[in-house]
Design an enzyme around this catalytic site. Structure first.
Site, PDB file in Angstrom:
ATOM      1  N   GLY A 154     -29.448  19.867 -16.819  1.00 57.21           N
ATOM      2  CA  GLY A 154     -29.959  18.541 -16.473  1.00 57.21           C
ATOM      3  C   GLY A 154     -31.452  18.582 -16.235  1.00 57.21           C
ATOM      4  O   GLY A 154     -31.989  19.560 -15.736  1.00 57.21           O
ATOM      5  N   CYS A 155     -32.129  17.503 -16.640  1.00 60.11           N
ATOM      6  CA  CYS A 155     -33.556  17.386 -16.360  1.00 60.11           C
ATOM      7  C   CYS A 155     -33.823  15.992 -15.825  1.00 60.11           C
ATOM      8  O   CYS A 155     -33.012  15.086 -16.014  1.00 60.11           O
ATOM      9  CB  CYS A 155     -34.399  17.660 -17.607  1.00 60.11           C
ATOM     10  SG  CYS A 155     -34.242  16.412 -18.893  1.00 60.11           S
ATOM     11  N   PRO A 156     -34.946  15.776 -15.135  1.00 54.65           N
ATOM     12  CA  PRO A 156     -35.203  14.489 -14.498  1.00 54.65           C
ATOM     13  C   PRO A 156     -35.197  13.308 -15.454  1.00 54.65           C
ATOM     14  O   PRO A 156     -34.708  12.249 -15.121  1.00 54.65           O
ATOM     15  CB  PRO A 156     -36.592  14.684 -13.860  1.00 54.65           C
ATOM     16  CG  PRO A 156     -36.696  16.147 -13.648  1.00 54.65           C
ATOM     17  CD  PRO A 156     -35.974  16.779 -14.797  1.00 54.65           C
TER      18      PRO A 156
END
Length: 626
Positions: free
Chosen positions: A11-13
Site C-alpha cells: 500500500g502507498c498513500p
C-alpha cells in the site's frame, strides 16, 4: 481453500503506482522460487484481494510492504517483516528469502518492536512506523484537498471574485461551488490529524484525532498542527489503553465508548489548545518565508521545489512540497502550487521523450512504460517515472531534478497561477497562462528526456529487463480473463480493410455469440471510445472496448487479421491483433480489472511473442487460459 506459504500486503498513500508495482515484484520473486503467495493491495479504491482468517493462519510468514496502515494487528503471532512499499518494489527477493530462511521474528501486537525491519530501513521500525502513520493521514486527506481545490478553482471561471456578493462578477452557482470547495478544503487539517491518530490508536484514535484536529484548524496552526495533533492524539490513546489495561474484559465496551473518547479528547485537546499559539506562529512564519522567497527570488524557490518534487516522486520529500502548496492554496496563494505541479508533471513526460529520442536504447517494456507516462504525467501522476529512476538512481534522479527545477523556475519567473491542487493538464482552463505553463513543463521534460536518452544509450549493453517472466508467471491475470473468453470468441485470418470495418465486425460478433442484442449500438460505442482516445497500443495490438445497455454479460473477443490495418498506435505501426472487451452498462468496475490484467500480460515479452506467432483459435484460447 488454497493455502499460501507467504501472504503480503502492499500500500502507498496515493494508491496509484507503488502499491501495484510492489505487488508485481513480490509475486514474481515468489514465482521464481516456486513459492505460493497472495498479495493484498491497499489503494485509493480500497482493499483488493483481502485475506481470510484461514489464509492468515495458514501462512508461514507475512510481508508488509506499505507506507500506510494495513491493519497489521491481524498478523499477531505470525513471522512478519514490515518495510516501506519502496523496499517491496526494489528488494522483493531479499524479503521472500528472509521468510523462507526463518530469519524473521514472530510479531506480537502488544509489542510492536518485535516486527523485523528489513535492510537499511531508516533507523529501524520505529521511524518507518512514524512515516506509515503520517502517510495514513496524508492518503485520506488528499482526495478532500483535490475535490475542494478543483471545485473552488472551477468557481473562478466566472471571475476571481465571482463568489463575493459585493462583486460585479458575482454568480450564485460560482458561490455554491466556492462554498462547497471551501468546506472540503477546511477538512484538510482535521482529517489529516484524525487518520494519523487512527493509524496509531485505531477507532478511539480516530475520535480523539478529529477533535484535536478541529482545535488545530480553528486555532490556525495549519497542516503542521494537524501532523503534531495526530501523533499527540494517537499516543494519548495508546497511553490510556495501557493505563486501563487491567480493567476486566467485560468493560471493553465502556472503555471504547466512554473512557477513551472523553479522557482522550480532554487530554489531547487541552495540550493542543495551549500548543496552538507557538505552532500558529511557526506556521505563519513558514508560510511568510515561502511567500517572501517566491516574490523575491523565484530562481532559488524553483530550484528547491523542483529538486524536492523529483527526488523521491511521491515520497515524503515530494509530499512535503505538495502539502505546503495545498496549504498556501487554501490561503489564496495560487502561484506556489503552479511550480509544484510543473515539477511533478515533468519527470514522467521526460521518460516518454527519452524513449522517443533513443528508442533503441530501451527495451519493449520500457518503451511501453514511456508511452504510458505521457498520459500519467499529463494527469499529475509522478510515480510513472519511478521504474526509470530505479534503473540508475544515482544518475537518473539528478537528471529528473534538473528538468523539474527548470519547469518550476520558469513557472515562478512568469508568475503563473494554478488554483487547483491536482489534475495536471485537465485543469488548464483554470490556469492564467495555460500555453506558457505547458511550454515550460515540456521544456523541462525535454531537457531531462534528452539527458536520460544519452545515459541509456551509453549503458545499452546493460541488461534492462531485470525480470522476463514466462507466460506461466501471469497465472492470476489469465484466470481473470479466462472467465470471459471462450474458443468461439477467438477468430483468426479475418479480412477487413479499415479500423471501422473491424469495429463493425466485432459488434456483429458480439450479437452472433449472444453477448448483445444490438450490433449498431455496440458499434457506436466502439466509435465513441476511439474518438475519446485511440485504443491502439504498439507491436500491432489494439484493445478496443464498448460499454452499452444492450450488452448482457462481460466478454472478451480476440481477433487476428489476415492483413494489418491502419490504427493510431504508440509506435505508428499498423494493427493485426485485436483484444476487445464487451462491457455491460452496470459493470461495477469489472472491466477495469480485465483491462488491467490484459495490460500486465502485454508487458511480458514472451506472452506477446506467443500471441503474435499463434494463429489457431484453440491455441490462442489456451494461451490466455494457462
Amino acid at each position: 481453500m488454497a493455502k499460501y506459504q507467504i501472504i503480503a500486503a502492499t500500500g502507498c498513500p496515493t494508491g496509484i503506482a507503488h502499491t501495484y508495482m510492489a505487488q508485481e515484484a513480490l509475486e514474481q520473486a515468489a514465482k521464481k522460487r516456486g513459492v505460493s503467495i497472495k498479495v493484498e493491495t491497499h489503494g485509493q479504491s480500497g482493499t483488493d484481494n483481502p485475506f481470510t482468517d484461514e489464509e492468515i493462519q495458514g501462512a508461514d510468514g507475512v510481508i508488509v510492504a506499505a507506507d500506510k496502515d494495513v491493519q497489521i494487528e491481524r498478523f499477531d503471532g505470525k513471522r512478519l517483516i514490515n518495510v516501506s512499499v519502496t523496499k517491496g518494489m526494489k528488494e522483493p527477493d531479499q524479503l521472500i528469502d528472509s521468510i523462507l530462511n526463518d530469519d524473521v521474528p514472530v510479531y506480537h501486537a502488544s509489542n510492536p518492536a518485535s516486527v523485523k525491519s528489513q535492510g537499511s530501513e531508516a533507523n529501524g521500525t520505529f521511524w518507518h512506523n512514524i512515516y506509515v502513520d503520517l502517510m495514513n493521514g496524508v492518503s485520506h486527506m488528499l482526495p478532500l484537498v483535490v475535490a475542494g481545490g478543483v471545485l473552488t478553482a472551477i468557481s473562478f471561471f466566472w471571475g476571481i471574485n465571482s463568489a463575493d456578493p459585493k462583486s460585479a462578477d458575482f454568480n450564485s452557482f460560482a458561490q455554491l461551488l466556492n462554498t462547497i470547495g471551501g468546506f472540503a478544503m477546511n477538512l484538510m487539517v482535521p482529517v489529516l490529524c484524525a487518520y494519523i491518530a487512527e493509524a496509531i490508536g485505531k477507532r478511539s484514535g480516530l475520535v480523539v484525532g478529529f477533535a484535536t484536529g478541529m482545535i488545530a484548524y480553528t486555532n490556525g496552526t495549519g497542516f503542521l498542527g494537524g501532523i503534531v495533533g495526530g501523533f499527540l492524539a494517537g499516543y494519548t490513546v495508546v497511553l490510556l489503553q495501557r493505563l486501563f489495561k487491567a480493567l476486566p474484559k467485560s468493560l471493553d465496551g465502556l472503555k471504547q465508548i466512554f473512557l477513551f473518547p472523553v479522557i482522550g479528547v480532554f487530554i489531547s485537546g487541552a495540550i493542543m489548545w495551549y500548543m496552538s499559539i507557538p505552532m500558529k506562529d511557526i506556521n505563519t512564519g513558514m508560510m511568510s518565508f515561502l511567500k517572501g522567497m517566491e516574490n523575491s527570488n523565484p530562481l532559488i524557490l524553483g530550484l528547491i521545489i523542483g529538486m524536492m518534487c523529483a527526488f523521491d516522486m511521491g515520497g515524503p520529500i515530494n509530499k512535503a512540497a505538495y502539502l505546503t502548496g495545498t496549504a498556501l492554496l487554501a490561503q489564496g496563494n495560487y502561484f506556489f502550487m503552479a511550480g509544484v505541479s510543473a515539477a511533478c508533471i515533468a519527470p514522467p513526460l521526460a521518460t516518454g521523450f527519452a524513449v522517443l529520442f533513443n528508442r533503441n536504447a530501451y527495451s519493449d517494456n520500457e518503451r511501453s512504460a514511456g508511452y504510458v507516462n505521457f498520459l500519467l504525467g499529463s494527469t499529475h501522476i509522478t510515480e510513472g517515472a519511478i521504474p526509470f529512476a530505479a534503473r540508475n538512481p544515482l544518475v537518473n534522479i539528478p537528471i529528473f531534478m534538473v528538468g523539474s527545477a527548470v519547469a518550476a523556475i520558469l513557472t515562478y519567473m512568469t508568475r503563473i497561477s494554478v488554483p487547483a491542487p491536482h489534475g495536471g493538464f485537465i485543469v488548464l482552463p483554470l490556469v492564467n497562462k495555460p500555453f506558457l505553463w505547458v511550454a515550460f513543463i515540456v521544456i523541462g521534460a525535454l531537457i531531462s528526456g534528452f539527458l536520460l536518452s544519452l545515459v541509456a544509450g551509453r549503458t545499452k549493453a546493460t541488461e534492462r529487463d531485470v525480470t522476463n517472466p514466462t507466460t506461466a508467471e501471469a497465472t492470476t491475470d489469465n484466470q481473470e480473463l479466462a472467465q470471459i473468453l471462450t474458443v468461439k470468441n477467438v477468430k483468426t485470418a479475418v479480412e477487413v480493410s479499415s479500423r471501422d470495418e473491424l469495429l463493425k465486425y466485432l459488434a456483429n460478433l458480439a450479437v452472433k455469440n449472444g453477448y448483445s442484442t444490438d450490433a449498431k449500438a455496440v458499434y457506436q460505442k466502439y466509435l465513441a471510445r476511439e474518438k475519446a482516445g485511440s485504443t491502439g497500443m504498439e507491436r500491432g495490438i489494439a484493445i478496443p472496448h464498448a460499454q452499452d445497455a444492450s450488452i448482457k454479460n462481460s466478454a472478451m473477443l480476440v481477433v487476428k487479421l489476415q492483413k494489418p490495418i491502419t490504427w493510431q498506435t504508440f509506435d505508428q505501426q499498423p494493427v493485426d491483433t485485436i483484444i476487445s472487451f464487451l462491457i455491460p452498462e452496470q459493470d461495477q468496475g469489472n472491466h477495469l480489472k480485465y483491462l488491467s490484467a490484459t495490460s500486465k500480460l502485454l508487458m511480458h515479452e514472451q506472452f506477446v511473442t506467443q500471441l503474435k506467432q499463434t494463429n489457431e483459435p484453440t491455441a490462442i484460447y489456451q494461451l490466455f487460459n494457462q
